[in-house]
Design a protein around this motif. Sequence first.
Motif, PDB file in Angstrom:
ATOM      1  N   LYS A 175      80.364 -52.637  30.070  1.00  0.00           N
ATOM      2  CA  LYS A 175      80.349 -53.444  28.841  1.00  0.00           C
ATOM      3  C   LYS A 175      79.084 -53.115  28.060  1.00  0.00           C
ATOM      4  O   LYS A 175      77.991 -53.135  28.629  1.00  0.00           O
ATOM      5  CB  LYS A 175      80.341 -54.940  29.165  1.00  0.00           C
ATOM      6  CG  LYS A 175      81.485 -55.399  30.063  1.00  0.00           C
ATOM      7  CD  LYS A 175      82.756 -55.558  29.282  1.00  0.00           C
ATOM      8  CE  LYS A 175      83.856 -56.112  30.193  1.00  0.00           C
ATOM      9  NZ  LYS A 175      85.175 -55.996  29.583  1.00  0.00           N
ATOM     10  N   GLY A 176      79.215 -52.849  26.817  1.00  0.00           N
ATOM     11  CA  GLY A 176      78.055 -52.617  25.953  1.00  0.00           C
ATOM     12  C   GLY A 176      77.320 -51.339  26.282  1.00  0.00           C
ATOM     13  O   GLY A 176      77.861 -50.420  26.902  1.00  0.00           O
ATOM     14  N   ARG A 177      76.048 -51.289  25.849  1.00  0.00           N
ATOM     15  CA  ARG A 177      75.261 -50.057  26.013  1.00  0.00           C
ATOM     16  C   ARG A 177      74.316 -50.174  27.197  1.00  0.00           C
ATOM     17  O   ARG A 177      73.873 -51.262  27.537  1.00  0.00           O
ATOM     18  CB  ARG A 177      74.408 -49.823  24.758  1.00  0.00           C
ATOM     19  CG  ARG A 177      75.234 -49.401  23.581  1.00  0.00           C
ATOM     20  CD  ARG A 177      74.453 -49.487  22.279  1.00  0.00           C
ATOM     21  NE  ARG A 177      75.407 -49.551  21.175  1.00  0.00           N
ATOM     22  CZ  ARG A 177      75.840 -48.486  20.505  1.00  0.00           C
ATOM     23  NH1 ARG A 177      75.409 -47.293  20.807  1.00  0.00           N
ATOM     24  NH2 ARG A 177      76.710 -48.617  19.527  1.00  0.00           N
ATOM     25  N   LEU A 178      74.024 -49.009  27.791  1.00  0.00           N
ATOM     26  CA  LEU A 178      73.070 -48.994  28.893  1.00  0.00           C
ATOM     27  C   LEU A 178      72.027 -47.929  28.591  1.00  0.00           C
ATOM     28  O   LEU A 178      72.355 -46.774  28.358  1.00  0.00           O
ATOM     29  CB  LEU A 178      73.785 -48.674  30.207  1.00  0.00           C
ATOM     30  CG  LEU A 178      72.981 -48.855  31.496  1.00  0.00           C
ATOM     31  CD1 LEU A 178      73.894 -49.305  32.629  1.00  0.00           C
ATOM     32  CD2 LEU A 178      72.253 -47.581  31.900  1.00  0.00           C
ATOM     33  N   GLN A 179      70.760 -48.342  28.553  1.00  0.00           N
ATOM     34  CA  GLN A 179      69.661 -47.401  28.314  1.00  0.00           C
ATOM     35  C   GLN A 179      68.985 -47.115  29.650  1.00  0.00           C
ATOM     36  O   GLN A 179      69.101 -47.875  30.587  1.00  0.00           O
ATOM     37  CB  GLN A 179      68.624 -48.032  27.361  1.00  0.00           C
ATOM     38  CG  GLN A 179      69.207 -48.500  26.037  1.00  0.00           C
ATOM     39  CD  GLN A 179      69.333 -47.385  25.004  1.00  0.00           C
ATOM     40  OE1 GLN A 179      68.962 -46.254  25.274  1.00  0.00           O
ATOM     41  NE2 GLN A 179      69.887 -47.705  23.838  1.00  0.00           N
TER      42      GLN A 179
ATOM     43  N   ARG B  87      66.015 -38.200  30.404  1.00  0.00           N
ATOM     44  CA  ARG B  87      65.801 -39.303  29.456  1.00  0.00           C
ATOM     45  C   ARG B  87      66.639 -39.018  28.209  1.00  0.00           C
ATOM     46  O   ARG B  87      67.110 -37.908  28.015  1.00  0.00           O
ATOM     47  CB  ARG B  87      64.324 -39.378  29.039  1.00  0.00           C
ATOM     48  CG  ARG B  87      63.347 -39.528  30.191  1.00  0.00           C
ATOM     49  CD  ARG B  87      61.898 -39.595  29.679  1.00  0.00           C
ATOM     50  NE  ARG B  87      61.478 -38.383  28.999  1.00  0.00           N
ATOM     51  CZ  ARG B  87      60.971 -37.310  29.609  1.00  0.00           C
ATOM     52  NH1 ARG B  87      60.843 -37.307  30.927  1.00  0.00           N
ATOM     53  NH2 ARG B  87      60.606 -36.245  28.920  1.00  0.00           N
ATOM     54  N   GLY B  88      66.805 -40.018  27.372  1.00  0.00           N
ATOM     55  CA  GLY B  88      67.331 -39.788  26.025  1.00  0.00           C
ATOM     56  C   GLY B  88      68.840 -39.732  25.879  1.00  0.00           C
ATOM     57  O   GLY B  88      69.339 -39.360  24.832  1.00  0.00           O
ATOM     58  N   MET B  89      69.577 -40.073  26.917  1.00  0.00           N
ATOM     59  CA  MET B  89      71.040 -40.138  26.769  1.00  0.00           C
ATOM     60  C   MET B  89      71.444 -41.617  26.670  1.00  0.00           C
ATOM     61  O   MET B  89      70.698 -42.509  27.065  1.00  0.00           O
ATOM     62  CB  MET B  89      71.732 -39.505  27.974  1.00  0.00           C
ATOM     63  CG  MET B  89      71.432 -38.028  28.155  1.00  0.00           C
ATOM     64  SD  MET B  89      72.285 -37.379  29.603  1.00  0.00           S
ATOM     65  CE  MET B  89      71.606 -35.728  29.693  1.00  0.00           C
ATOM     66  N   GLU B  90      72.646 -41.842  26.179  1.00  0.00           N
ATOM     67  CA  GLU B  90      73.091 -43.218  25.968  1.00  0.00           C
ATOM     68  C   GLU B  90      74.474 -43.430  26.562  1.00  0.00           C
ATOM     69  O   GLU B  90      75.369 -42.606  26.361  1.00  0.00           O
ATOM     70  CB  GLU B  90      73.133 -43.508  24.465  1.00  0.00           C
ATOM     71  CG  GLU B  90      73.461 -44.941  24.155  1.00  0.00           C
ATOM     72  CD  GLU B  90      73.455 -45.219  22.658  1.00  0.00           C
ATOM     73  OE1 GLU B  90      73.922 -44.340  21.900  1.00  0.00           O
ATOM     74  OE2 GLU B  90      73.001 -46.302  22.263  1.00  0.00           O
TER      75      GLU B  90
END
Lengths: 456, 440
Positions: free
Chosen positions: B216-220, B433-436
């Motif tokens: 669900k939603g975004r994960l950083q 790092r830096g992926m979404e």
Amino acid sequence: MEGLLQQALKRMEVGDIDFCDARYQRINDLNIRSLNGSLREMSDRGMAGVSLRARCGGGWGFASTTSLDGDSIKAAADKAVRNALATGMEGPLLEPITLRRRSKADARIHPHSISLEEKVATVLELDSAQSREGVINRVASYVEEIRENLLLNSYGSEVGWEEVRTRLRAMSIASDGSRLERYYDGPDASAGFETVRQTDIVALGERTAEEAVRSLKSIKAPSGMMTVISDPMVTGLLAHEVMGHASEADEVVKKRSFLSNMVGKQVGSDLVTLVDDGSLKGAHGYIPFDDEGTPSSRTVVIEDGVYRNFLQSLETAAHMNVAPTGNGRCENFSRRNWVRMTNTFIEAGDWNLEEMIAGVEEGILCEKMINGMEDPVGGGFEAKVLRGHLIRNGRIADMVRSFTLTGRALEILGTVDAVGDDLQHDGGYCGKGIEDWVPVSSGGPHIRSRMIVGGG
Amino acid sequence: MDIRQINDAAIRMAGPDQGMECYSVLCETVSVYVDDSKVSLVEHKTEKGLAIQVLQGARLCAASSTVNEERDIRRCVDRAMAATKLAPDDPRVRGFVPPRSPSLPELNVNDRRIHGMEAGELASLAMQIVEGCDAKVPRGLLRASRIETAVSNTMGTDVWSESTAVYAHFTSMLDDPSPGEGTESYHGTHLDFDPSRLGGSLRAKARHSAQARNQKGRLQGLVIIPPSELGDMLLSSAGSALNGENVVNGRSHWRGSLGQDVASPEVTLVDDPRIPGPLCSRFDDEGTPAKAKTLVQAGVLQSFLYDNYNGDSTGNGMRRSASDAQGSYNHAVSIKAMNLCLLPGRGGVEDLISQTDQGILVEKFAWPEADPFTGRFALEVRCGLVIRKGEVVGSVKNALLTGNMFDALKQVESIGADTVCTGNVSIPTVSFRGMELVGN
């Protein structure tokens, strides 16, 4: 060859072997491909060989050879029998249709009747037509494929047939110095050189180049759940990758398909009817017979949103006690036979594209696919789209660069609220897992649904 | 007729003044297919094929054929020579590869156990994988091939090699209403894999897939990608950027970047045929001696890969495929790394997980690849392990991982030491790092 195949069959009809078949296949491909005016590839490929299958209980033994002398074929027959006996599996008896038939391909202009000079000239003309400022790579290709098949089995079938396919492609890669974008287009068919003669070569090349350059202005696609209008290619991916692969009955027999218990159930909006039709002449996946000698047929997979039928080979049909549908196919004589699709598509509805767009407050219109991946277990959908256009307040807005669509197939099909009237078929090659490529087409009209969009 | 005789016959048939290159292959393959945890199909396949390139002035054309009998060679030669008359001059065409001594000593790429192998032994290995899994194995393939190749040309090059290749691909699932699916693959030259380890991994992946919940939603956070998924992502992006044909035609992302930073300092990429992999050989498929090459050193681009058409060949003109020995004579020469190696860092995947405060380990993508020219990707995650404070706390599915591989190579957090061969790539687990990650 027929005599050698007969001898091989006799050699395999021993003891516990309850079915066997022997097949000869010759495939000739001509590939002509240019890059920036140079002929990068002009290759004439031929392959021929014999495959032998023996079935004992539920297990298969297989052997193939490219040595076509009697001794090599007999040795391969012995290996097929030995391999079948080694599996030790139980299974039902097969019930093939016994046929004696020969057919030639339905090609108005057989590729063999056209000179190599004309084919080369066509490719170079298509290459040259893509010349335009901003285009750094012009690629043009012509492919013809001619398959001759002869199949005999232990139930008395003797079937011979020819398949002819042609394909013309233009691909332009454009650059503005800092970024690269590409575009492709071109016809394909189970047909002869008329596929090329019916195409305006210069217009195809110019349009492809122009669209590649236009793509340089595209922006990143947004991410998240939204209303998506898939074009016929992307609709075809949805039909093929998710519902098609999961409808292959070998996946159902071993309960690897999320559709295993869905016959008679509502799996999508009642606007959705999905068909696999190997008998659709002219489409890239057209086959008169599958690679087990069963005549191809039209199978309604989903009818008005209700799941109806699986696609069957001889083996799965015996397991499920239904008739084979002509979907037992192999990449070539040296490859395994699996249940495979042919021409898979969603039937046309009665919306036009303008009406569909007008009804979208915020969404995205897809244009051309890159590829897709099946998920028969989970029912997921992944499609990579070449580019698209944002839709705002019922109007086309910015162009967006390549993006990915995903979601659960049943949820996507359940949200379909408009099906277009512009059915198209797009030819290509389909793998099962990561190999075993067979010619198919997938298609449909524009359809409107809800999916997850991911802009890379 | 053996394959060297096939090449000799083709060159003889073309005549004394004709420039020609011949690639012949003999391939004997045994395969075992598993369906629903049982061996359902056993195969023996024998294949002999010939590919030729004919050169007349600056005109080059090709033909290929299975070789059933001598007249197939004649047909193949005639077709290539007829086509060459129609080809326009190509200024980039150069002569065929002259004879050269090998740069490398004998490679360890030939498993005698596979020679003349009976299917029973392979079936037994396949069933050991299934038994080690302890979950349903809906689909499996174990394949072993013995391959002889010969390359000859009218410059006098005449090389022959023998190797073996092993490929396995198995899937696993639990008997669950929403099972998901685990996968495991093996690429190698020897039958030296541990079937119980493959089976154990399949069991664990089936369990993770069944437990996965919708994201669900975004994960950083950090994204950890294991070799099974990263290999193809690296090959489709860096492999494409290192390809000399793409450089020559202006579509390599790294064109004009020699001597510049293209990756994090932790990243060193070499093409090393000495580390055994299915494509490794002392000569490429055009007869050029293979050698180890540093491509990216500590993040700085050092060199590209070339075949004989696109530049000074680095021994990377290949017809063979890393996962399937069959049909190589039908493939045109293209530039491929023999074994693209990302040099390892330290620690195993457990160490990378324990160093991660928040992130995800992607156990399975739908299809792991990036755009070859731009590096962009948006990949469906079919199973990802969620990491919080150094521990796996659950698994997710139905999400998209978005990013750009060329950017990601500059944002490497850590490189593991658990190198695995995945075709013509040998690579450890890497965290980025830096992926979404975007869910529903």
